[in-house]
Design a protein around this motif. Structure first.
Motif, PDB file in Angstrom:
ATOM      1  N   LEU A 128     -30.652  35.385  -1.496  1.00  0.00           N
ATOM      2  CA  LEU A 128     -30.374  34.372  -2.532  1.00  0.00           C
ATOM      3  C   LEU A 128     -31.396  33.239  -2.519  1.00  0.00           C
ATOM      4  O   LEU A 128     -31.478  32.458  -3.474  1.00  0.00           O
ATOM      5  N   TRP A 129     -32.138  33.129  -1.395  1.00  0.00           N
ATOM      6  CA  TRP A 129     -33.101  32.020  -1.273  1.00  0.00           C
ATOM      7  C   TRP A 129     -34.168  32.163  -2.352  1.00  0.00           C
ATOM      8  O   TRP A 129     -34.733  33.236  -2.529  1.00  0.00           O
ATOM      9  N   TYR A 141     -27.895  29.253 -11.515  1.00  0.00           N
ATOM     10  CA  TYR A 141     -27.049  30.183 -12.280  1.00  0.00           C
ATOM     11  C   TYR A 141     -26.939  31.532 -11.564  1.00  0.00           C
ATOM     12  O   TYR A 141     -25.838  32.066 -11.393  1.00  0.00           O
ATOM     13  N   ALA A 142     -28.084  32.094 -11.155  1.00  0.00           N
ATOM     14  CA  ALA A 142     -28.062  33.410 -10.508  1.00  0.00           C
ATOM     15  C   ALA A 142     -27.294  33.328  -9.186  1.00  0.00           C
ATOM     16  O   ALA A 142     -26.485  34.211  -8.861  1.00  0.00           O
ATOM     17  N   THR A 143     -27.524  32.245  -8.449  1.00  0.00           N
ATOM     18  CA  THR A 143     -26.810  32.074  -7.171  1.00  0.00           C
ATOM     19  C   THR A 143     -25.302  32.062  -7.412  1.00  0.00           C
ATOM     20  O   THR A 143     -24.531  32.688  -6.683  1.00  0.00           O
ATOM     21  N   ARG A 175     -23.334  25.064  -4.730  1.00  0.00           N
ATOM     22  CA  ARG A 175     -24.598  25.745  -4.383  1.00  0.00           C
ATOM     23  C   ARG A 175     -25.794  24.907  -4.771  1.00  0.00           C
ATOM     24  O   ARG A 175     -25.683  23.983  -5.585  1.00  0.00           O
ATOM     25  N   ILE A 176     -26.944  25.289  -4.201  1.00  0.00           N
ATOM     26  CA  ILE A 176     -28.182  24.576  -4.519  1.00  0.00           C
ATOM     27  C   ILE A 176     -29.169  25.526  -5.191  1.00  0.00           C
ATOM     28  O   ILE A 176     -29.044  26.750  -5.100  1.00  0.00           O
ATOM     29  N   VAL A 231     -33.143  21.860 -15.876  1.00  0.00           N
ATOM     30  CA  VAL A 231     -32.750  20.980 -14.764  1.00  0.00           C
ATOM     31  C   VAL A 231     -31.613  21.629 -13.963  1.00  0.00           C
ATOM     32  O   VAL A 231     -31.622  21.646 -12.733  1.00  0.00           O
ATOM     33  N   GLU A 232     -30.627  22.176 -14.693  1.00  0.00           N
ATOM     34  CA  GLU A 232     -29.486  22.835 -14.032  1.00  0.00           C
ATOM     35  C   GLU A 232     -29.954  24.019 -13.197  1.00  0.00           C
ATOM     36  O   GLU A 232     -29.540  24.192 -12.062  1.00  0.00           O
ATOM     37  N   ARG A 233     -30.807  24.824 -13.780  1.00  0.00           N
ATOM     38  CA  ARG A 233     -31.262  26.024 -13.061  1.00  0.00           C
ATOM     39  C   ARG A 233     -32.000  25.654 -11.778  1.00  0.00           C
ATOM     40  O   ARG A 233     -31.859  26.285 -10.753  1.00  0.00           O
TER      41      ARG A 233
END
Ligand code: SF4
Length: 590
Positions: free
Chosen positions: A134-135, A140-142, A160-161, A342-344
């Protein structure tokens, strides 16, 4: 469940060990902000830097969480990468109720995992799962992966970050359940430095409500008051973007890096415009009947033959100001496009928008060049800002690595301090005058919500520094108790001390109910003492020249009044932090 202590889960990511501990102090610090400060005093180190892996990342809820409406926030506390001092950030979403149903008052995470991990916790289980794959993934994908991996939809909260947190940006937030954020002061980087990509909290236990006659009556009274007020229907209807037009009329809306305080074309990003053309639906934090979260959409063409995908993006006044008026972007869909990036990336929207506004003016003035910005930043150019946000999150070159530490860090490096819109951290979306500038610059969270300076500016023409400082300190004290209950501050007009006393009594916290004034004073002092112990000196805070150059509906800023208010407020903060209060040391004695 009523307890005279706090039930806290501690997790050490270095050793992989976790324990439930009982922490005393319910009647002294209540919970929420008070509990977070208490836990930082117990587990944190005032001297060590923010990225020392042993520094704690703390989440805490309040004694009324789950019992009453709008008690829906969680506080996250940490030593901040932004200023290397103790900090708090608050978020709605589902984490507060999930923690309540998992039977925990707080979680303390220390150490650093050897590889990227996610934590999955519930009332009877905890799992630290390696997630190296996940890194590097965006928020969104996380979220998609974590939702799939950790089941429990409806009772579960996912924090999540994104890449910004992984890269240690001081502007990295923690995304809470997609539409809410622990946005400010760099909590995302604190997760990143611990190799912690996500946290899933499962509220999987039973939560019994008080079995007495008073509780249902008080609940009904609170619910009625909250849902009957005009203010709450406004929040549900247009949401916080209802402020855009009035602030623009008042000449109090930051526009183009605060070179202006209004714009004749602001209607393109008003709350009314968003609702008319871009609003898809409303959403609410768990336990809130108001539902102020407004969700719009962005559309992206992915094939020539008119094939589109769309994503849902939440908007509020603050993101609209930061990526709209501040960047000269006055079209609601272009604003949503920027917020989407920004969110992504997992950036804090206010800090990143204001940072790019500064960079744009710096480029215009010629103190930096395209060699630094990579993109030819121009007010109004949404496409350029979308790309620049990615550079900011990734720290692509030396310029973005500097800017992502804070706008003032870059401003000092490139000689642009005068026009850096920084009040402790990047400004919030109000340019109302002296009281607001002082309250954000010196406020505990450097947030417009620390105290109602923006409202004081609008209500009084008086220029009495002592009186204004009295107001800020007293208002902060009331808010500190609310944030220790972890009420949404939109409910502050309803949750008076008297009503909070009734609520606490009805669930069984009778001692707390009888000592609200003393407890809130104690928490206020404890928080300031903790902040000052980690290096904060209010006397060293300066307010950049740009804030003194603007014209609001009241006219030009009175620099003498601004300075005297700043001096007076600094004095009060120092007095509060120096107050000889031994309660916390006693609680923390082994
Ligand atoms: S009013 Fe809005 S922010 Fe506050 S609890 Fe409700 S949905 Fe969340």
């Amino acid at each position: 469940m009523i307890r005279d202590h706090f039930r806290v889960l501690t997790i050490n990511l270095s050793s992989g060990r976790s324990t439930i501990v009982e922490v005393a102090g319910r009647n002294e610090v209540a919970g929420g902000s008070g509990l977070a400060a208490l836990l930082f005093n117990k587990y944190g180190d005032m001297e060590k830097p923010w990225d020392d892996t042993e520094q704690p990342l703390i989440f805490a809820i309040g004694p009324l969480t789950g019992y009453f409406p709008l008690m829906s926030k969680t506080v996250c506390a940490f030593k901040s990468p932004y200023h290397n001092q103790y900090a708090e950030s608050h978020a709605g979403g589902r984490s507060a109720l999930a923690l309540r149903f998992a039977d925990m008052d707080g979680v303390v995470i220390t150490g650093k995992a050897a590889k990227p991990v996610s934590i999955f916790l519930g009332s009877r289980h905890i799992e630290i799962k390696e997630v190296h794959y996940l890194w590097g993934m965006d928020v969104y994908a996380t979220g998609k992966y974590l939702r799939h991996m950790f089941r429990g939809s409806g009772h579960r909260s996912i924090l999540r970050i994104g890449p910004a947190g992984e890269h240690g940006s001081a502007m990295a937030g923690i995304n809470a359940d997609t539409y809410r954020h622990f946005g400010r002061l760099g909590g995302g980087a604190v997760m990143g430095v611990k190799n912690l990509k996500g946290i899933a909290i499962q509220g999987d236990a039973t939560f019994l409500l008080p079995d007495n006659k008073d509780y249902p009556k008080i609940f009904e009274e609170v619910h009625k008051q909250l849902t009957d007020t005009d203010m709450m229907s406004k929040y549900h209807d247009l949401g916080t973007p209802i402020n855009v037009i009035p602030l623009n009329k008042l000449k109090a809306l930051p526009v183009r890096n605060l070179q202006q305080t209004s714009d004749p074309n602001i209607a393109g990003i008003s709350g009314e415009k968003f609702a008319e053309v871009a609003l898809l639906r409303n959403n609410a934090c768990a336990g809130c009947p108001v539902g102020c979260i407004h969700i719009g959409f962005v559309r992206e063409r992915f094939a020539k033959e008119n094939r589109y995908l769309y994503r849902q993006v939440a908007y509020d006044h603050e993101p609209i100001f930061a990526t709209g008026s501040m960047l000269g972007v006055l079209d609601c869909f272009r604003v949503l496009d920027i917020i989407d990036v920004v969110e992504r990336m997992g950036l804090d929207v206010m800090s990143s928008g204001v940072a790019l506004a500064w960079a744009t003016e710096a480029l215009e003035k010629g103190i930096i060049s395209e060699k630094e910005t990579i993109i030819p930043l121009k007010f109004g150019d949404a496409e350029g800002y979308k790309e620049a946000m990615i550079h900011l999150a990734m720290g692509t070159n030396e310029f973005y690595q500097t800017l992502t530490k804070g706008t003032m860090v870059a401003a000092e490096r490139y000689n642009g301090e005068d026009f850096a819109c920084v009040l402790g951290q990047e400004m919030a979306g109000y340019a109302t005058g002296e009281a607001f500038f002082t309250s954000q610059a010196l406020g505990f969270r450097h947030s417009h919500l620390d105290s109602a300076g923006y409202s004081y500016d609008q209500k009084t023409e008086e220029k009495d520094a002592a009186k204004a400082a009295d107001f800020l300190i007293k208002d902060e004290q009331g808010r500190v108790f609310l944030t220790s209950m972890l009420a949404c501050l939109f409910a502050r007009g309803v949750y008076s001390d008297e009503l909070l006393g009734k609520c606490l009594n009805s669930v069984g916290y009778t001692d707390l109910a009888g000592s609200i004034a003393d407890v809130s004073r104690h928490i206020q002092k404890l928080r300031w003492r903790t902040r000052v112990s980690t290096g904060f000196d209010p006397r060293s805070v300066s307010i950049p020249k740009r804030f003194t150059e603007i014209v609001t509906w009241k006219g030009t800023i009175d620099t003498e009044y601004l300075q005297s208010l700043k001096d007076e407020y600094s004095k009060r903060i120092i007095e509060l932090s120096a107050d000889d209060n031994k309660k916390t040391e006693e609680i923390n004695k082994p």
